[in-house]
Design a protein around this motif. Structure first.
Motif, PDB file in Angstrom:
ATOM      1  N   MET A   1       0.841  -1.196   0.000  1.00  0.00           N
ATOM      2  CA  MET A   1       0.000   0.000   0.000  1.00  0.00           C
ATOM      3  C   MET A   1       0.875   1.245   0.000  1.00  0.00           C
ATOM      4  N   LEU A   2       0.443   2.226  -0.775  1.00  0.00           N
ATOM      5  CA  LEU A   2       1.137   3.511  -0.794  1.00  0.00           C
ATOM      6  C   LEU A   2       0.178   4.566  -0.259  1.00  0.00           C
ATOM      7  N   LYS A   3       0.608   5.238   0.818  1.00  0.00           N
ATOM      8  CA  LYS A   3      -0.233   6.282   1.425  1.00  0.00           C
ATOM      9  C   LYS A   3       0.219   7.650   0.911  1.00  0.00           C
ATOM     10  N   VAL A   4      -0.701   8.331   0.245  1.00  0.00           N
ATOM     11  CA  VAL A   4      -0.387   9.602  -0.393  1.00  0.00           C
ATOM     12  C   VAL A   4      -1.215  10.712   0.253  1.00  0.00           C
ATOM     13  N   GLY A   5      -0.560  11.796   0.632  1.00  0.00           N
ATOM     14  CA  GLY A   5      -1.275  12.980   1.098  1.00  0.00           C
ATOM     15  C   GLY A   5      -1.447  13.933  -0.075  1.00  0.00           C
ATOM     16  N   LEU A   6      -2.665  14.370  -0.317  1.00  0.00           N
ATOM     17  CA  LEU A   6      -2.963  15.300  -1.413  1.00  0.00           C
ATOM     18  C   LEU A   6      -3.470  16.611  -0.816  1.00  0.00           C
ATOM     19  N   THR A   7      -2.836  17.712  -1.197  1.00  0.00           N
ATOM     20  CA  THR A   7      -3.269  18.990  -0.656  1.00  0.00           C
ATOM     21  C   THR A   7      -3.081  20.090  -1.692  1.00  0.00           C
ATOM     22  N   GLY A   8      -3.556  21.273  -1.356  1.00  0.00           N
ATOM     23  CA  GLY A   8      -3.461  22.428  -2.244  1.00  0.00           C
ATOM     24  C   GLY A   8      -4.302  23.547  -1.669  1.00  0.00           C
ATOM     25  N   ALA A  26      -7.168   5.087  -7.877  1.00  0.00           N
ATOM     26  CA  ALA A  26      -6.824   5.381  -6.482  1.00  0.00           C
ATOM     27  C   ALA A  26      -8.015   5.156  -5.553  1.00  0.00           C
ATOM     28  N   VAL A  27      -7.708   4.815  -4.312  1.00  0.00           N
ATOM     29  CA  VAL A  27      -8.714   4.777  -3.241  1.00  0.00           C
ATOM     30  C   VAL A  27      -8.656   6.144  -2.566  1.00  0.00           C
ATOM     31  N   ALA A 106      -2.852  -1.152  -2.993  1.00  0.00           N
ATOM     32  CA  ALA A 106      -3.635   0.050  -3.335  1.00  0.00           C
ATOM     33  C   ALA A 106      -2.806   1.323  -3.195  1.00  0.00           C
ATOM     34  N   VAL A 107      -3.175   2.300  -4.004  1.00  0.00           N
ATOM     35  CA  VAL A 107      -2.702   3.671  -3.804  1.00  0.00           C
ATOM     36  C   VAL A 107      -3.825   4.388  -3.064  1.00  0.00           C
ATOM     37  N   VAL A 108      -3.591   4.700  -1.800  1.00  0.00           N
ATOM     38  CA  VAL A 108      -4.613   5.349  -0.970  1.00  0.00           C
ATOM     39  C   VAL A 108      -4.288   6.836  -0.894  1.00  0.00           C
ATOM     40  N   VAL A 109      -5.182   7.646  -1.457  1.00  0.00           N
ATOM     41  CA  VAL A 109      -4.968   9.094  -1.504  1.00  0.00           C
ATOM     42  C   VAL A 109      -5.814   9.761  -0.426  1.00  0.00           C
ATOM     43  N   HIS A 110      -5.145  10.397   0.515  1.00  0.00           N
ATOM     44  CA  HIS A 110      -5.827  11.146   1.570  1.00  0.00           C
ATOM     45  C   HIS A 110      -5.917  12.608   1.122  1.00  0.00           C
ATOM     46  N   TYR A 124       2.493  10.429   5.647  1.00  0.00           N
ATOM     47  CA  TYR A 124       2.292   9.822   4.325  1.00  0.00           C
ATOM     48  C   TYR A 124       3.612   9.391   3.698  1.00  0.00           C
ATOM     49  N   ASP A 125       3.512   8.418   2.787  1.00  0.00           N
ATOM     50  CA  ASP A 125       4.705   7.962   2.071  1.00  0.00           C
ATOM     51  C   ASP A 125       5.203   9.059   1.134  1.00  0.00           C
ATOM     52  N   LEU A 126       4.277   9.807   0.578  1.00  0.00           N
ATOM     53  CA  LEU A 126       4.660  10.987  -0.193  1.00  0.00           C
ATOM     54  C   LEU A 126       3.498  11.965  -0.223  1.00  0.00           C
ATOM     55  N   VAL A 127       3.826  13.212  -0.544  1.00  0.00           N
ATOM     56  CA  VAL A 127       2.831  14.289  -0.565  1.00  0.00           C
ATOM     57  C   VAL A 127       2.766  14.885  -1.965  1.00  0.00           C
ATOM     58  N   ILE A 128       1.540  15.015  -2.467  1.00  0.00           N
ATOM     59  CA  ILE A 128       1.294  15.693  -3.737  1.00  0.00           C
ATOM     60  C   ILE A 128       0.651  17.042  -3.434  1.00  0.00           C
ATOM     61  N   VAL A 129       1.211  18.099  -3.999  1.00  0.00           N
ATOM     62  CA  VAL A 129       0.631  19.434  -3.859  1.00  0.00           C
ATOM     63  C   VAL A 129       0.103  19.889  -5.223  1.00  0.00           C
ATOM     64  N   VAL A 130      -1.168  20.276  -5.250  1.00  0.00           N
ATOM     65  CA  VAL A 130      -1.753  20.884  -6.443  1.00  0.00           C
ATOM     66  C   VAL A 130      -1.461  22.377  -6.354  1.00  0.00           C
ATOM     67  N   ASP A 131      -0.714  22.865  -7.311  1.00  0.00           N
ATOM     68  CA  ASP A 131      -0.185  24.230  -7.239  1.00  0.00           C
ATOM     69  C   ASP A 131      -0.789  25.101  -8.340  1.00  0.00           C
ATOM     70  N   THR A 132      -1.175  26.315  -7.961  1.00  0.00           N
ATOM     71  CA  THR A 132      -1.778  27.256  -8.896  1.00  0.00           C
ATOM     72  C   THR A 132      -1.336  28.655  -8.535  1.00  0.00           C
TER      73      THR A 132
END
Length: 202
Positions: A1-8, A26-27, A106-110, A124-132
């Protein structure tokens, strides 16, 4: 399982990115949605909120009167802390329950709006930032969400800065682009996430 933090930041298009990730497989664990669920009528969460803030925070239908509660807590940091002490443990417990139910590869996206502000990146295993660009955020909030410009600027100012968010990012997704370009970028990111999840499950 990969735990991903998603923020922005607000108006950055995080919801669109999370939707595209779900399309890829993704879950999704949406902390805002869970925060609403844990204070629905009949829950221990709502009972605890009423104990702390009184029956005045209930709407006529027995549900939580969010504008009323918001007017109380956002003007008073101490009372906001009381609310968070009720809601955050319930959200965390439900998130962990959903995570345990996901497949081993699973790729679990929080989806966590305040990930940066609350120092949650290490979870989280990694963090994704939505940037604008902030000008794009402002335009979306005013044009698409109907906020006044002062309200929109105040909401943006209350969050982490663009630089603070980017500082915790392992992956940055630029959302100052047309939807087709965003979809291609998310598809590329998904390939990387899926590969990492497979490796982690072996």
């Amino acid at each position: 399982m990969l735990k991903v933090g998603l923020t922005g930041g607000i108006g950055a298009g995080k919801s669109e990115v999370s939707r595209l990730l779900v399309e890829c497989g993704a879950v999704l664990i949406d902390s805002d949605r869970i925060a609403r669920e844990v204070v629905e009528p009949g829950t221990e969460g709502l009972a605890a909120v009423v104990d702390a803030f009184g029956a005045d925070v209930l709407a006529a239908d027995g549900g939580l009167d969010r504008p009323k509660l918001g007017s109380i807590v956002f003007a008073d940091q101490e009372r906001l802390g009381v609310l968070n002490s009720i809601v955050h443990p319930l959200v965390r417990a439900r998130s962990e329950e959903l995570e345990r139910a996901a497949a081993p590869d699973a790729v679990v996206v929080h989806d966590v709006p305040l990930l940066t502000e609350n120092g949650l990146a290490p979870l989280y295993d990694l963090v994704i930032v939505v940037d604008t660009d902030p000008a794009t955020q402002l335009d979306r909030l005013v044009r698409l969400r109907g906020m006044t410009e002062p309200d929109a600027r105040a909401r943006m100012a209350a969050q982490a800065t663009r630089e603070q968010r980017r500082a915790v990012a392992d992956i940055v997704i630029d959302n100052d682009v047309p939807l087709d370009d965003l979809r291609r970028r998310v598809t590329d990111v998904w390939a990387e996430l899926a590969a990492r999840a497979r490796t982690a499950s072996q």
